[in-house]
Design an enzyme around this catalytic site. Structure first.
Site, mmCIF file in Angstrom:
data_model
loop_
_atom_site.group_PDB
_atom_site.id
_atom_site.type_symbol
_atom_site.label_atom_id
_atom_site.label_comp_id
_atom_site.label_asym_id
_atom_site.label_seq_id
_atom_site.Cartn_x
_atom_site.Cartn_y
_atom_site.Cartn_z
ATOM 1 N N TRP A 1 0.883 -1.171 0.000
ATOM 2 C CA TRP A 1 0.000 0.000 0.000
ATOM 3 C C TRP A 1 0.912 1.210 0.000
ATOM 4 O O TRP A 1 1.615 1.471 0.968
ATOM 5 C CB TRP A 1 -0.891 -0.037 1.238
ATOM 6 C CG TRP A 1 -1.996 0.960 1.264
ATOM 7 C CD1 TRP A 1 -3.247 0.819 0.724
ATOM 8 C CD2 TRP A 1 -1.981 2.248 1.887
ATOM 9 N NE1 TRP A 1 -3.994 1.941 0.970
ATOM 10 C CE2 TRP A 1 -3.241 2.839 1.680
ATOM 11 C CE3 TRP A 1 -1.019 2.965 2.598
ATOM 12 C CZ2 TRP A 1 -3.574 4.103 2.156
ATOM 13 C CZ3 TRP A 1 -1.341 4.233 3.075
ATOM 14 C CH2 TRP A 1 -2.606 4.781 2.852
ATOM 15 N N ASN B 1 6.671 -3.413 6.055
ATOM 16 C CA ASN B 1 5.439 -2.682 6.343
ATOM 17 C C ASN B 1 5.783 -1.594 7.337
ATOM 18 O O ASN B 1 6.426 -1.857 8.348
ATOM 19 C CB ASN B 1 4.379 -3.621 6.935
ATOM 20 C CG ASN B 1 3.068 -2.912 7.200
ATOM 21 O OD1 ASN B 1 2.817 -1.835 6.663
ATOM 22 N ND2 ASN B 1 2.223 -3.515 8.019
ATOM 23 N N LYS C 1 -19.487 5.366 5.426
ATOM 24 C CA LYS C 1 -19.710 4.141 4.652
ATOM 25 C C LYS C 1 -19.889 4.457 3.172
ATOM 26 O O LYS C 1 -19.330 3.793 2.305
ATOM 27 C CB LYS C 1 -20.958 3.400 5.172
ATOM 28 C CG LYS C 1 -20.738 2.615 6.431
ATOM 29 C CD LYS C 1 -19.816 1.424 6.189
ATOM 30 C CE LYS C 1 -19.073 1.062 7.438
ATOM 31 N NZ LYS C 1 -18.012 2.006 7.828
#
Length: 606
Positions: free
Chosen positions: A74, A100, A483
């Site tokens: 990411w 990470n 959301k």
């Protein structure tokens, strides 16, 4: 956020690494890669995009060997490109690293490496790690020493896995701030960012702690803490069923997890309510008798749950409660005394800012009670006490079942404190009776989800939404807006309805659908007045109301009903239509709701 897998053993290395990465996919990523040692070479396979591309590449050109590492990236430093994908290697291609986290001082270290003649091919902070190891190894010819020296130079938080031709039968792993788990096999061993990637190989795991360095071979795992020397970390037996998640016929994990909510709430009610008595602890923590202030700190959806917790803790238990965004809490000058308790809420138990907030609280010698979903996660291990929300694995990036499980535990905790402080037992019994109806009422909402599909069909093409709520459903408005924006990429804002006249009303026109959350509560009439304000500006109103409410039906353009319930518990029911609305709009727009762009399930870096 990013995923790490490492394996040493006799199984097919391509299959093990790829399988592990599939199980870590939910964490969020934009590129992926694997590396193995075979013969006298490190073999790399890297792609930009989803794992199916890596799977295709490995079908055409599989890895060989018995030692390998893999990664889903990411992007934080450097664009999404094959050069920036992990694993990253040194100048001679003899050291490969997956990472990470964030190396905060990478620019100065990078400049020093370039001056020393190293050729750096990427724009990542990760690439400096294999080069630093290479630099020190060339001087000492001691690979373990080179790793330790490199780790001492790095500032920031990180989890690292390393393979090298200098030690071809080993994987080296270091944790500082980002999670790593090692799995103990028979003639094989494994490491990963999460348990999910391990349980297919073994169910015996140990959690690395900060400054731990682990060395894995096929027959051994040795762990050394860089501050304290050789250590033995406890071995846990993982319930494999708990961590093996399948879609079970649903098109997306998110929809499956929405439909799991009645069962999860019912399971927790049975677990924590016995003979109309709340049993959260074997023994009441002593500090709960004396606290006069609670600070809840969390991120995202967990923060919204905490906001609901503020209302009920203050109303039922009469305890002053602050709700802090963890990334702000950790840096603000806190005014806390010995009668303060800090509560952390995190689905993963690894959220970097929330974990940092816990450590700040502990430095102030304050008790920390945490709500988490993942047993033995970092937050769970570092808290004074833990309440597990028992939601099972949540794979969809947008939290659904963990949110309502968090809400339930907050309700139970507020009732527990209310009774502990000697307030009004009969009212507790009334709330518990109402809570016990929640699973069946959630099921009724799901049975009428076609009504939400029809509303989603009508509004799917709009690019701006507003969500309004008051009192205990103001956090519901924030959660509904979150959301929608995170999975449909629609701009959505949540506001307390009383603030409409202080600015947001300027946004309302015929192109701005407004979702108004207005079940029967003490602020019902005030919300109806807010609807009139929206309608007079030609706004389109989607109402969430209590069954049988004809007044709301006459005021709004479209309506979805929830069953009647005690006003304090309405957020538990309101959550489901908000989740379904976001889900169906996103699916109708052709989006992958389980893996929204730019987002990660577990945010383990600042």
């Amino acid at each position: 956020m990013c995923g790490i897998i490492g394996y040493v053993g006799p199984r097919d290395i391509s299959s093990v690494l790829l399988s592990g990465l599939w199980k870590l996919e939910y964490r969020g990523y934009d590129s992926a890669g694997v590396a193995s040692i075979y013969g006298d070479e490190i073999h790399l396979r890297k792609v930009v995009g989803k794992l199916h591309k890596l799977a295709q590449l490995l079908d055409q050109d599989p890895l060989k060997g018995n030692v390998g590492i893999g990664h889903t990236r990411w992007a934080t430093h450097g664009e999404v490109s094959p050069e920036n994908a992990h694993p990253q290697i040194d100048c001679d291609g003899k050291i490969a690293v997956v990472h990470n986290g964030i190396i905060e001082n990478y620019i100065s270290l990078r400049n020093k490496l370039r001056k020393a003649g190293h050729i750096l091919r990427s724009s990542t902070d990760t690439e400096i790690i294999p080069h630093l190891i290479e630099e020190h190894f060339l001087k000492t010819h001691n690979f373990l020493s080179a790793i330790k020296h490199t780790v001492e130079l790095l500032e920031g938080s990180f989890a690292i896995a390393i393979i090298s031709l200098h030690q071809p039968d080993k994987i080296f792993a270091v944790r500082k701030g980002s999670p790593l788990v090692v799995g103990w096999g028979e003639t094989e061993n494994i490491l990963a960012s999460d348990i999910q990637a391990i349980v297919g190989i073994t169910r015996k795991v140990s959690y690395l702690e900060d400054d731990d360095l682990a060395i894995l071979t096929a027959n051994s795992i040795e762990i050394e803490n860089l501050r304290h020397g050789k250590v033995e970390r406890q071995i846990f037996l993982v319930d494999g069923e708990l961590w093996e998640a399948e879609k079970e016929g649903y098109p997306f994990f998110m929809l499956k997890e929405i439909h799991e909510q009645p069962r999860i709430v019912e399971r927790n009610i049975r677990k924590f309510i016995q003979n109309r008595t709340i049993k959260l602890f074997d023994d009441t923590p002593p500090y709960l008798h004396n606290i006069h202030r609670i600070i809840i700190q969390a991120c995202g959806t967990s923060w919204h749950a905490g906001y609901v917790g503020k209302y009920i803790l203050e109303e039922w238990a009469r305890i002053y409660t602050d709700v802090e965004i963890a990334s702000e809490f950790r840096y603000r000058a806190q005014v806390m005394d010995e009668d303060t308790m800090v509560m952390a809420i995190s689905q993963s138990g690894e959220t970097a800012d929330t974990l940092a907030g816990i450590r700040e609280a502990k430095l102030a010698h304050l008790p920390v009670l945490s709500l988490v979903n993942v047993p033995e996660s970092s937050i769970a291990r570092e808290s004074t006490h833990v309440l597990y929300i028992n939601a099972g694995p949540e794979i969809g990036v947008a939290s659904t079942k963990a949110y309502t499980a968090q809400l339930l535990l907050l309700y139970l905790f507020a009732l527990y404190l209310k009774d502990l402080r000697g307030f009004d037992k009969p009212a507790t019994h009334h709330i518990l009776e109402s809570l016990e109806t929640v699973p069946s009422k959630m099921a009724r909402i799901l049975d009428h989800s076609t009504d939400i599909v029809n509303i989603a069909t009508k509004y799917m093409k709009y690019n701006n939404f507003m969500f309004l709520g008051r009192w205990i459903n103001y956090p519901s408005a924030l959660e509904g807006a979150l959301k929608l924006k995170e999975i449909s990429y629609i701009h959505a804002i949540g506001y307390p309805a009383g603030e409409m006249k202080h600015g947001p009303l300027a946004l309302v026109d015929e192109n701005m659908p407004v979702v108004v959350i207005n079940p029967y509560t003490r602020v019902y009439d005030k919300m109806c007045a807010n609807i009139e304000e929206v309608k007079s500006r030609k706004g389109k109103v989607i109402g969430i109301a209590t069954e049988g409410d004809t007044k709301m039906a006459s005021l709004v353009d479209d309506i979805f009903y929830i069953p009647e319930i005690d006003e304090s518990l309405t957020p538990l029911l309101v959550a489901l239509p908000l989740q379904l609305l976001a889900y169906h709009i996103a699916v109708m727009r052709g989006l992958d709701v389980d893996k929204p762009r730019n987002l990660a399930k577990s945010v383990t870096v600042e």
